[in-house]
Motif scaffolding. Sequence first.
Motif, PDB file in Angstrom:
ATOM      1  N   CYS A  66       7.260  -9.032  -1.063  1.00 51.83           N
ATOM      2  CA  CYS A  66       6.531  -9.048  -1.713  1.00 51.83           C
ATOM      3  C   CYS A  66       5.283  -8.114  -1.762  1.00 51.83           C
ATOM      4  N   CYS A  67       5.227  -7.215  -0.674  1.00 50.67           N
ATOM      5  CA  CYS A  67       4.382  -6.252  -0.531  1.00 50.67           C
ATOM      6  C   CYS A  67       4.603  -5.002  -1.460  1.00 50.67           C
ATOM      7  N   GLY A  68       3.736  -4.209  -1.939  1.00 52.37           N
ATOM      8  CA  GLY A  68       4.067  -3.186  -2.747  1.00 52.37           C
ATOM      9  C   GLY A  68       4.098  -1.963  -2.131  1.00 52.37           C
ATOM     10  N   ALA A  69       4.057  -0.767  -2.967  1.00 54.30           N
ATOM     11  CA  ALA A  69       4.501   0.483  -2.270  1.00 54.30           C
ATOM     12  C   ALA A  69       3.187   1.043  -1.236  1.00 54.30           C
ATOM     13  N   ILE A  70       3.360   1.735  -0.095  1.00 51.40           N
ATOM     14  CA  ILE A  70       2.493   2.034   0.928  1.00 51.40           C
ATOM     15  C   ILE A  70       2.616   3.553   1.028  1.00 51.40           C
ATOM     16  N   THR A  71       1.102   4.072   1.282  1.00 56.80           N
ATOM     17  CA  THR A  71       1.034   5.527   1.489  1.00 56.80           C
ATOM     18  C   THR A  71       0.501   5.734   2.805  1.00 56.80           C
ATOM     19  N   PRO A  72       1.281   5.760   4.047  1.00 59.58           N
ATOM     20  CA  PRO A  72       0.538   6.025   5.186  1.00 59.58           C
ATOM     21  C   PRO A  72      -0.094   7.108   5.548  1.00 59.58           C
ATOM     22  N   ALA A  73      -0.123   8.135   4.695  1.00 62.18           N
ATOM     23  CA  ALA A  73      -1.064   9.161   5.041  1.00 62.18           C
ATOM     24  C   ALA A  73      -2.602   8.801   4.321  1.00 62.18           C
ATOM     25  N   ARG A  74      -2.586   8.014   3.404  1.00 59.63           N
ATOM     26  CA  ARG A  74      -3.826   7.678   2.940  1.00 59.63           C
ATOM     27  C   ARG A  74      -4.279   6.609   3.802  1.00 59.63           C
ATOM     28  N   ASP A  75      -3.486   5.758   4.242  1.00 58.67           N
ATOM     29  CA  ASP A  75      -3.840   4.641   5.016  1.00 58.67           C
ATOM     30  C   ASP A  75      -4.627   5.232   6.345  1.00 58.67           C
ATOM     31  N   GLU A  76      -4.270   6.310   6.873  1.00 55.63           N
ATOM     32  CA  GLU A  76      -4.618   7.010   8.046  1.00 55.63           C
ATOM     33  C   GLU A  76      -5.906   7.380   7.856  1.00 55.63           C
ATOM     34  N   MET A  77      -6.234   8.041   6.838  1.00 54.30           N
ATOM     35  CA  MET A  77      -7.389   8.526   6.425  1.00 54.30           C
ATOM     36  C   MET A  77      -8.483   7.828   6.254  1.00 54.30           C
ATOM     37  N   ILE A  86      -1.700  -1.554   1.623  1.00 52.97           N
ATOM     38  CA  ILE A  86      -1.938  -0.813   3.113  1.00 52.97           C
ATOM     39  C   ILE A  86      -0.625  -1.262   3.942  1.00 52.97           C
ATOM     40  N   ASP A  87      -0.164  -0.503   4.549  1.00 54.54           N
ATOM     41  CA  ASP A  87       0.913  -0.745   5.615  1.00 54.54           C
ATOM     42  C   ASP A  87       0.624  -2.035   6.340  1.00 54.54           C
ATOM     43  N   PRO A  88       1.452  -3.100   6.172  1.00 56.70           N
ATOM     44  CA  PRO A  88       1.246  -4.184   6.920  1.00 56.70           C
ATOM     45  C   PRO A  88       0.999  -4.178   8.342  1.00 56.70           C
ATOM     46  N   ARG A  89       1.915  -3.125   8.942  1.00 54.31           N
ATOM     47  CA  ARG A  89       1.831  -2.836  10.514  1.00 54.31           C
ATOM     48  C   ARG A  89       0.327  -2.717  10.929  1.00 54.31           C
ATOM     49  N   ARG A  90      -0.664  -2.045  10.025  1.00 57.66           N
ATOM     50  CA  ARG A  90      -1.858  -1.905  10.215  1.00 57.66           C
ATOM     51  C   ARG A  90      -2.627  -3.038  10.631  1.00 57.66           C
ATOM     52  N   TYR A  91      -2.189  -4.140  10.023  1.00 53.82           N
ATOM     53  CA  TYR A  91      -2.888  -5.573  10.374  1.00 53.82           C
ATOM     54  C   TYR A  91      -2.079  -6.262  11.049  1.00 53.82           C
ATOM     55  N   GLY A  92      -0.912  -6.074  11.733  1.00 53.53           N
ATOM     56  CA  GLY A  92      -0.084  -6.780  12.836  1.00 53.53           C
ATOM     57  C   GLY A  92       1.092  -7.514  12.207  1.00 53.53           C
ATOM     58  N   LEU A 135      -8.699   4.486   6.888  1.00 49.89           N
ATOM     59  CA  LEU A 135      -8.944   3.454   7.962  1.00 49.89           C
ATOM     60  C   LEU A 135      -9.947   4.068   9.039  1.00 49.89           C
ATOM     61  N   ALA A 136      -9.517   5.517   9.301  1.00 46.09           N
ATOM     62  CA  ALA A 136     -10.353   6.374  10.189  1.00 46.09           C
ATOM     63  C   ALA A 136     -11.851   6.262   9.581  1.00 46.09           C
ATOM     64  N   LEU A 137     -12.061   6.539   8.347  1.00 41.80           N
ATOM     65  CA  LEU A 137     -13.314   6.790   7.606  1.00 41.80           C
ATOM     66  C   LEU A 137     -13.808   5.553   7.595  1.00 41.80           C
ATOM     67  N   ALA A 138     -13.281   4.320   7.417  1.00 44.39           N
ATOM     68  CA  ALA A 138     -13.788   3.202   7.188  1.00 44.39           C
ATOM     69  C   ALA A 138     -14.482   2.450   8.614  1.00 44.39           C
ATOM     70  N   ARG A 139     -13.702   2.753   9.607  1.00 41.34           N
ATOM     71  CA  ARG A 139     -13.940   2.550  10.903  1.00 41.34           C
ATOM     72  C   ARG A 139     -15.225   3.392  11.293  1.00 41.34           C
ATOM     73  N   ALA A 140     -15.232   4.554  11.335  1.00 36.72           N
ATOM     74  CA  ALA A 140     -16.227   5.437  11.597  1.00 36.72           C
ATOM     75  C   ALA A 140     -17.539   5.077  10.761  1.00 36.72           C
ATOM     76  N   LEU A 141     -17.436   4.650   9.564  1.00 41.12           N
ATOM     77  CA  LEU A 141     -18.654   4.352   8.629  1.00 41.12           C
ATOM     78  C   LEU A 141     -19.395   3.139   8.995  1.00 41.12           C
ATOM     79  N   SER A 142     -18.262   2.096   9.768  1.00 44.55           N
ATOM     80  CA  SER A 142     -18.758   0.875  10.199  1.00 44.55           C
ATOM     81  C   SER A 142     -20.001   0.975  11.262  1.00 44.55           C
ATOM     82  N   GLU A 143     -19.922   2.192  11.746  1.00 44.64           N
ATOM     83  CA  GLU A 143     -20.920   2.373  12.981  1.00 44.64           C
ATOM     84  C   GLU A 143     -21.819   3.464  12.518  1.00 44.64           C
TER      85      GLU A 143
END
Length: 236
Positions: free
Chosen positions: A75-86, A63-69, A88-96
């Motif tokens: 040492c971080c690996g390859a990131i995929t911002p489009a996947r992070d976006e979708m 996950i793009d580390p900017r997503r967690y401040g 994280l939005a899904l995980a947030r919605a599901l938590s509710e």
Amino acid sequence: MKQPLIGLTCSLNETETRISAYRGYADALLSCGALPVVLPLTDDIPALLERFDGFVLTGGGDIDPRRYGQWQKPCCGAITPARDEMELALARALSERPDKPALGVCRGLQVMNVALGGDLYQDIAAERGAEVMRHRQSQPENCASHEVIVTMSSLLDEVVHAHSIEVNSLHHQAVRRLGAGFEPCGVASDGLIEAAALSGHPFYLGVQWHPERMWEKTDSDRAIFTAFVEACRAGR
Ligand SMILES: [Mn+2]
């Protein structure tokens, strides 16, 4: 008996021209009587929540580390911002949504944690060094390489009915600080969090290992898929 419809979040290839999911998720869910479908990258989360009975946040890259401040370290690996976006939005919605069970696997556990406001080690070896054991195993992916101590009376305990389970380990990142309401329910012997569940949600469970590569031969991994599908069937 109702056949729950399960959405699997997709991986995106390097050229961002293909979406896919590891076959083991689909086979395990089919075997438990569910109908798994690979989801597209979409921002229409309400449409997904309307149609699907449950969701698997699948494994993948970092996950793009900017997503967690944090800033991205070498040492971080390859990131995929489009996947992070979708995701994280899904995980947030599901938590509710207590009526929509969610299972996070490896990256999926990390997505859940970041969605709830937690953060990650960008690389366990670089940031924790010698105090932690090897979590990127050299054994084949379908073989266990370390133990997870299951928290008594946690959701994981209810699912696997064991004090300790053997898991595979294919990760270089891990949960550092837990997000709001996310409670550890399994830890490795070096103290790293290997499983967590959202308190107050009937089934919002993330695991750091890969049950989709072990379910055919390991009771505890099969039990994770069975319990998840059962929760989806019950709509709880
Ligand atoms: Mn591990």
